[in-house]
Motif scaffolding. Sequence first.
Motif, short mmCIF file in Angstrom:
data_model
loop_
_atom_site.label_atom_id
_atom_site.label_comp_id
_atom_site.label_asym_id
_atom_site.label_seq_id
_atom_site.Cartn_x
_atom_site.Cartn_y
_atom_site.Cartn_z
N PHE A 1 0.86 -1.18 0.00
CA PHE A 1 0.00 0.00 0.00
C PHE A 1 0.90 1.24 0.00
N ALA A 2 0.85 2.02 -1.06
CA ALA A 2 1.64 3.24 -1.13
C ALA A 2 1.00 4.30 -0.26
N VAL A 3 1.72 4.71 0.80
CA VAL A 3 1.24 5.74 1.74
C VAL A 3 2.45 6.58 2.17
N PRO A 4 2.22 7.81 2.57
CA PRO A 4 3.33 8.65 3.04
C PRO A 4 3.94 8.08 4.33
N THR A 5 5.21 8.34 4.54
CA THR A 5 5.85 7.95 5.79
C THR A 5 5.13 8.60 6.96
N GLY A 6 4.91 7.81 8.01
CA GLY A 6 4.22 8.34 9.20
C GLY A 6 2.72 8.09 9.19
N THR A 7 2.22 7.38 8.16
CA THR A 7 0.79 7.03 8.13
C THR A 7 0.49 5.99 9.23
N LYS A 8 -0.62 6.16 9.92
CA LYS A 8 -0.99 5.22 10.99
C LYS A 8 -1.31 3.84 10.41
N VAL A 9 -0.76 2.82 11.07
CA VAL A 9 -0.99 1.43 10.68
C VAL A 9 -1.80 0.77 11.79
N TYR A 10 -2.87 0.04 11.40
CA TYR A 10 -3.80 -0.55 12.37
C TYR A 10 -3.77 -2.08 12.32
N ALA A 11 -4.02 -2.70 13.47
CA ALA A 11 -4.16 -4.15 13.53
C ALA A 11 -5.45 -4.53 12.80
N VAL A 12 -5.36 -5.42 11.81
CA VAL A 12 -6.55 -5.78 11.03
C VAL A 12 -7.53 -6.62 11.83
N ASN A 13 -7.05 -7.19 12.94
CA ASN A 13 -7.91 -8.01 13.79
C ASN A 13 -7.25 -8.10 15.16
N GLY A 14 -8.06 -8.32 16.18
CA GLY A 14 -7.48 -8.44 17.51
C GLY A 14 -6.59 -9.67 17.65
N GLY A 15 -5.60 -9.59 18.53
CA GLY A 15 -4.70 -10.73 18.73
C GLY A 15 -3.54 -10.39 19.63
N THR A 16 -2.49 -11.21 19.55
CA THR A 16 -1.30 -11.05 20.39
C THR A 16 -0.08 -10.80 19.51
N VAL A 17 0.72 -9.81 19.87
CA VAL A 17 1.94 -9.51 19.13
C VAL A 17 2.97 -10.60 19.41
N VAL A 18 3.44 -11.26 18.35
CA VAL A 18 4.43 -12.33 18.51
C VAL A 18 5.80 -11.94 17.97
N LYS A 19 5.85 -10.89 17.15
CA LYS A 19 7.12 -10.37 16.64
C LYS A 19 7.01 -8.86 16.54
#
Length: 225
Positions: free
Chosen positions: A118-136
């Motif tokens: 997805f081409a977006v400017p640097t600093g664009t907010k990135v969202y979790a597409v679904n709830g879960g646990t961060v593993v990395k």
Amino acid sequence: MFERVTSRSPRTSLLRTRAAILAAGLGTTAVLGAGVAVAAELQSSPAKAPVAAPAAKPEAQVKAPDKAAAQAQAAAPATKPQAAATPSWVKPVKQYTKTASYAQNGARWAATHSGQDFAVPTGTKVYAVNGGTVVKAGGNGAGDGPAYGNAVVIKHGNGMYSQYAHLSQVNVKIGQIVKTGQKIALSGNTGNSSGPHLHFEIRKSANYGSAVDPVSFLRAKGLSL
């Protein structure tokens, strides 16, 4: 033979005539007396008022609400509208232009492309597409290699994983539980990148090499990219 004629004296006839007149006079007097008596009785008796006809029953009226019930109803709090349900899956960025797609060939990849860019400017907010646990989370592709730059991988409840790469900033840490639509990072241009964009993958495991087509996967969840 000669018929015998009984002779009546004038005196006898006169007496009989007077008796008949007297009797007739008594009768008339009696009748008149009775009439006078009835009239006297009617005059002496008070006139009876005519019996009034029963008044028509009014139509049934609506019963006024009970005062206590009305006060209780007025004091009851208004029903609040229910909040809209959070969608189960959301887009990783809100505004974008799709560039390199899944399984696309190119000189920048050792094999075919493993996700959707997805081409977006640097600093664009990135969202979790679904709830879960961060593993990395972190640099060096969060363990998948320097080509990914700064990256995050989240394990979801359905056993699938999502990966976000080329980030300028990581806002979560390993073991952290995130919600659907929660901000997890800012997009960037780190790693093997020809310009600011977000590299996004859906994986069967946390590691590189298990990716599936993310566009088709999210479409099956009712989300069109």
